[in-house]
Design an enzyme around this catalytic site. Structure first.
Site, short mmCIF file in Angstrom:
data_model
loop_
_atom_site.label_atom_id
_atom_site.label_comp_id
_atom_site.label_asym_id
_atom_site.label_seq_id
_atom_site.Cartn_x
_atom_site.Cartn_y
_atom_site.Cartn_z
N ARG A 234 33.15 46.20 40.46
CA ARG A 234 33.15 45.66 41.83
C ARG A 234 34.19 44.55 41.92
O ARG A 234 34.14 43.57 41.18
CB ARG A 234 31.76 45.11 42.15
CG ARG A 234 31.61 44.40 43.47
CD ARG A 234 30.18 43.86 43.55
NE ARG A 234 29.87 43.21 44.80
CZ ARG A 234 30.02 41.90 45.03
NH1 ARG A 234 30.51 41.11 44.08
NH2 ARG A 234 29.68 41.37 46.19
N LEU A 235 35.14 44.71 42.80
CA LEU A 235 36.20 43.72 43.00
C LEU A 235 35.75 42.76 44.09
O LEU A 235 35.87 43.02 45.29
CB LEU A 235 37.51 44.41 43.36
CG LEU A 235 38.02 45.43 42.32
CD1 LEU A 235 39.30 46.09 42.80
CD2 LEU A 235 38.22 44.77 40.96
N ASP A 236 35.20 41.63 43.65
CA ASP A 236 34.56 40.68 44.55
C ASP A 236 35.59 39.94 45.40
O ASP A 236 36.62 39.47 44.88
CB ASP A 236 33.75 39.67 43.71
CG ASP A 236 33.15 38.57 44.54
OD1 ASP A 236 32.25 38.87 45.35
OD2 ASP A 236 33.58 37.41 44.39
N ALA A 237 35.31 39.83 46.70
CA ALA A 237 36.16 39.05 47.63
C ALA A 237 37.64 39.38 47.47
O ALA A 237 38.50 38.51 47.58
CB ALA A 237 35.92 37.55 47.40
N ILE A 238 37.93 40.64 47.24
CA ILE A 238 39.27 41.04 46.86
C ILE A 238 40.30 40.83 47.98
O ILE A 238 41.50 40.64 47.71
CB ILE A 238 39.27 42.52 46.41
CG1 ILE A 238 40.49 42.82 45.53
CG2 ILE A 238 39.17 43.47 47.58
CD1 ILE A 238 40.43 42.16 44.18
#
Length: 565
Positions: A234-238
């Site tokens: 999961r690429l958080d706040a990407i």
């Protein structure tokens, strides 16, 4: 030339093209060989399935959402799930499980370590033997206590350009702000006083992706997560990765290019790993991270679904959610949505901009506050603020304060059935699976809004409640398991099976999956008649109840039917 070298040469060529608009030719000449070397040292796992199907159902949880004295929480989580939900869950999203200093894990001190209070990598790998795992790539920012930032403060040349310095006298009104906190934070460094970019908080220092070594470190990190058992990352706040003055500093072309480069690396080195982007923004911006359908995220969070489902159950009208469902673009064979209703965060309201009216949004805010929740706000850059998310447990958000416990349970499961019926991979928050309510004590103790839905549960207490069939926890879990077991048996619920919306009655949500199963959900407090032939001719039974159904049938208030020929 051997096959491996051919692959590496192909990756080098792809990365050169993707990153040409991000880094200079001189930077690329140094960076590309390092990226290719990272790919070459990672051996792909051959026995992993490459794409998702109807069996893929993910639990969202913190590593210590369920605790037992004298045991590492990651071990407790593994044992608890094996005992109560292994038959229906395929995957577990462990929210940030690394050493951290704030934001319940999202201010990471060391990306490569497990928080010792949770366990260690052996506990993670043990969990990976039973479930696919989603790891968090919290790569927009890092804790100010990290070695990287401490090195920057001390003037270490290695980290000199790992963070974005800024002039506080500049105009930053164009910058998209997710929280009502200062954008820049002042620090004393070996090179004097500096103002550093901190999008989310003073303890979450934004990484500077203009520096190629930062991107290289992150790629090495993603490959490390794959080695430790990640099936999803999961690429958080990407969306906030790239800073460009006089722009919104969100969804910049360079951000998309960097995600494409990550995808190219993972496709070559760990093709079973699926990237999922977390961008709590309006729908058009959100789905932009699918790229061309093959080159960016495999999955994106379906952010409009939680607030629209809440609006639907709290108004008794399916008009808005059905219109939205009908507008969703078909996905490619290797992209799909990650559907969810509840998570560790609140219910974002930005994604329903342009879908719900201000009056309808105000109604949601009133419902949430009446039901014990809170509203969080963001700065708009002009001195004003607007609602950003609703902080409340989803069971309490859906509830009608005037209704009986049994009715509210039916309302909650009707909402969950929407989640489980739609095209995409469903993600179920641990507090939804276990029928939790608002953690008002935790909210008061910790003092921040999101704490209301992040309660730490005592395993013995939860086990005792689950042992009582009449308890809310036991009923919710049993009904989830019934729905999930049925769902897994039918390929019509595969994430990429076709989805056709059928508008019949504003008190119903009606659609057809894979031209094999018709979904009918009564979202109102009234019984509603349904002509099943208007949905799918030849229907003979309801898969959930096992009852024979033909022609006109009646759905009781909040009843769910999955109808089949």
């Amino acid at each position: 030339m051997d096959q491996k070298q051919v692959k590496l040469d192909s990756v080098a060529k792809d990365l050169q093209q993707i990153l040409a608009g991000v880094y200079s030719p001189a930077q690329l000449s140094a960076l590309i060989p390092k990226l290719v070397k990272a790919v070459g040292t990672h051996a792909p796992i051959e026995d992993k399935k490459q794409w998702v199907d109807q069996n893929d159902i993910m639990l969202i949880t913190y590593g210590d959402s369920i605790k037992q004295p004298g045991q590492f929480p990651l071990q407790t989580l593994n044992e608890f799930l094996n005992q109560h939900a292994q038959e229906v869950l395929s995957a577990v999203h462990i929210l940030p499980c690394y050493p951290y200093t704030s934001d319940d894990g999202f201010s990471v001190v060391d990306y490569w370590k497990i928080n010792p209070e949770l366990g260690d990598w052996s506990n993670v790998q043990a969990l990976a033997k039973n479930y696919d795992l989603m790891f968090d790539g919290v790569i927009n920012h890092i804790s100010q206590s990290s070695d990287w930032f401490q090195g920057y403060l001390k003037g270490d040349d290695k980290y000199r350009h790992f963070f974005t310095e800024a002039n506080p006298e500049r105009d930053y009104s164009s910058v998209t702000r997710p929280r009502a906190l200062p954008l820049l934070t002042e620090f004393e460094t070996a090179h004097g006083t500096k103002h550093v970019w901190t999008t989310f908080s003073a303890d979450q220092i934004d990484l500077n992706f203009r520096t190629p070594d930062v991107f290289l470190k992150i790629v090495e990190l993603l490959l490390f997560y794959a080695e430790q058992g990640a099936t999803y990352i999961r690429l958080d706040a990407i969306g906030f990765m790239w800073k460009e003055l006089d722009t919104p500093c969100i969804h910049q072309p360079q951000t998309h290019a960097l995600v494409q480069a990550m995808r190219a690396v993972m496709d070559a080195a760990a093709p079973h790993v699926k990237l999922i982007t977390e961008t709590n923004v309006p729908h058009k911006d959100n789905i932009s991270y699918f790229g061309n359908g093959t080159n960016e995220a495999h999955l994106v969070y379906q952010f409009p679904l939680p607030p629209l489902t809440l609006h639907t159950l709290q108004t008794g009208s399916s008009e808005k959610i059905v219109e939205w469902m009908d507008s969703l673009e078909p996905r490619t064979e290797t992209t799909t949505f990650f559907n969810f209703l509840a998570s560790h965060d609140g219910i974002g309201v930005r994604p329903v901009e342009g879908i719900l009216t201000k009056q309808q949004l105000d109604h949601l805010l009133n419902v949430v506050t009446s039901n014990g929740g809170r509203v969080s706000y963001k700065d708009n850059g002009d001195g004003t603020q607007s609602p950003y998310e609703l902080n409340i447990n989803y069971f309490d958000a859906i509830s009608d304060l005037k209704a009986s416990d049994a009715t509210n349970l039916d309302r909650f499961m009707a909402a969950q059935s929407i989640l489980l019926s739609l095209a995409g991979v469903p993600g179920i928050y641990v507090h939804s699976l276990l029928g939790s309510g608002n953690d008002l004590a935790g909210l008061e103790k910790l003092g921040y809004n999101r704490a209301i839905n992040r309660e730490k549960l005592d395993r013995e207490t939860v086990e005792a409640e689950l042992a009582q069939p009449a308890s809310r926890r036991a009923q919710v879990l049993a009904r989830f398991k019934q729905l999930l077991n049925v769902r897994k048996q039918h390929r019509a619920f595969a994430p990429n099976a076709s989805q056709r919306i059928v508008k019949i009655d504003d008190q119903l949500i009606t659609l057809v999956r894979g031209e094999e199963v018709a979904v009918a959900i009564n979202i109102s407090s009234q019984a509603v008649e349904l002509d099943t032939n208007a949905l799918l001719p030849g229907i003979r039974c309801d898969l959930i109840s096992g009852s024979a159904v033909a022609g006109v049938t009646e759905l009781k208030p909040y009843q769910v039917m999955w109808l089949s020929k």
